[in-house]
Enzyme design. Sequence first.
Site, short mmCIF file in Angstrom:
data_model
loop_
_atom_site.label_atom_id
_atom_site.label_comp_id
_atom_site.label_asym_id
_atom_site.label_seq_id
_atom_site.Cartn_x
_atom_site.Cartn_y
_atom_site.Cartn_z
N HIS A 14 -37.19 -59.61 19.42
CA HIS A 14 -37.48 -61.28 20.11
C HIS A 14 -36.53 -62.11 19.59
O HIS A 14 -37.09 -62.85 18.43
CB HIS A 14 -39.06 -61.41 20.00
N HIS A 16 -33.60 -65.37 20.56
CA HIS A 16 -32.70 -65.87 21.60
C HIS A 16 -31.73 -66.22 20.67
O HIS A 16 -31.58 -67.19 19.84
CB HIS A 16 -33.62 -66.98 22.17
N HIS A 194 -41.70 -62.75 28.77
CA HIS A 194 -42.52 -63.86 28.01
C HIS A 194 -43.96 -64.02 28.80
O HIS A 194 -43.51 -64.34 29.95
CB HIS A 194 -41.62 -65.15 27.65
N GLU A 197 -48.01 -66.60 26.09
CA GLU A 197 -47.89 -67.68 24.73
C GLU A 197 -48.58 -68.93 25.03
O GLU A 197 -49.77 -69.27 24.56
CB GLU A 197 -46.30 -67.84 24.57
N ASP A 275 -37.68 -65.25 16.99
CA ASP A 275 -37.60 -65.93 18.31
C ASP A 275 -36.52 -66.88 18.35
O ASP A 275 -35.36 -66.68 18.84
CB ASP A 275 -39.09 -66.86 18.56
N ASP A 276 -36.58 -68.14 17.84
CA ASP A 276 -35.43 -68.92 17.55
C ASP A 276 -35.25 -69.73 16.18
O ASP A 276 -36.07 -70.78 16.10
CB ASP A 276 -35.68 -70.46 18.96
#
Length: 333
Positions: A14, A16, A194, A197, A275-276
Amino acid sequence: MKEFICGLPKVELHLHIEGSLEPELMFELAKRNQVAIPYNTPQEVRDAYEFHNLQSFLDIYYQGANVLIHEQDFFDLTWAYLLRCREDNVLHTEIFFDPQTHTSRGIEFDTVISGIHGALVQAQHELGITSQLIMCFLRHLDEASAFETLEQALPHKDKIIAVGLDSSEQGHPPQKFENVFQKALTEGFLTVAHAGEEGPAQNIDDALALLGTARIDHGVRCVEDEALVERLIEDKVPLTVCPLSNTKLKVFEDMGQHNVVDLLRRGVCVTLNSDDPAYFGGYMNANFLAVVKAHPMSKEEVAQFTLNAIEASFISESEKLRLQKETLIYLAQ
């Protein structure tokens, strides 16, 4: 434990790629491409990373992406992330990219994917890191735009393993994209989404039922529905959990409240991911360390995050066995 985590083989599911754009590279690309950005220093950018929810992050995230214009920019972005993978002992990574973020600015789909894919191929040869690419649809846009993006992806089927669904979850349920996901499945793509969340547990249910997802990204709100949790355990549905992201975006107030360790101990196939990472303060090692600091765990439990990620990955059975063996040997030592 810190030493153990740093040496532990890892698999990231996961990530990005646009969310790995570090402020220093953002400035370098802005200068190279003569793009104005509303910050004077990399530190000013970092100071802006105080988010109160998902949308407040996305506003800055899309702004940062404006510096990505040429194939070389996408290569440099991806290569910088892969070097961080090497630092954190990530042996395999499955990367999201958001073509609509770029095609909406007039950047060609081919430019985006060629730059990213070129770096992934080079990393396999030079760094020994394997990878897969997952194309995400932006859920705040309409399904027609997603269909258009899917059409652009078809000539690149050899480079894309799956399609996903990201961006603002609130107000954009899985039902909105049921048709385009069905089309993607008939074209041979795997699917992920997704869900759970910021949105309710029902979104997880719907993503599984309507979008045919092989795994759920985030999914931490599954605990609102006990029957759903039982089904996730029984069907071995993987959740790609992002602890630092969840606390940074106030899904949980602090890491002590995070439920990923409880879910692991209950037998849910949870994995840890970044994630980011440029925006949320840490790559893979940092996420592992943050979880273990808040929730004391055994080394066997920590290694289970990697074993779960290997099992949940979109690689061949022989590759899974190779990575499992490497992880178990490390644990035994």
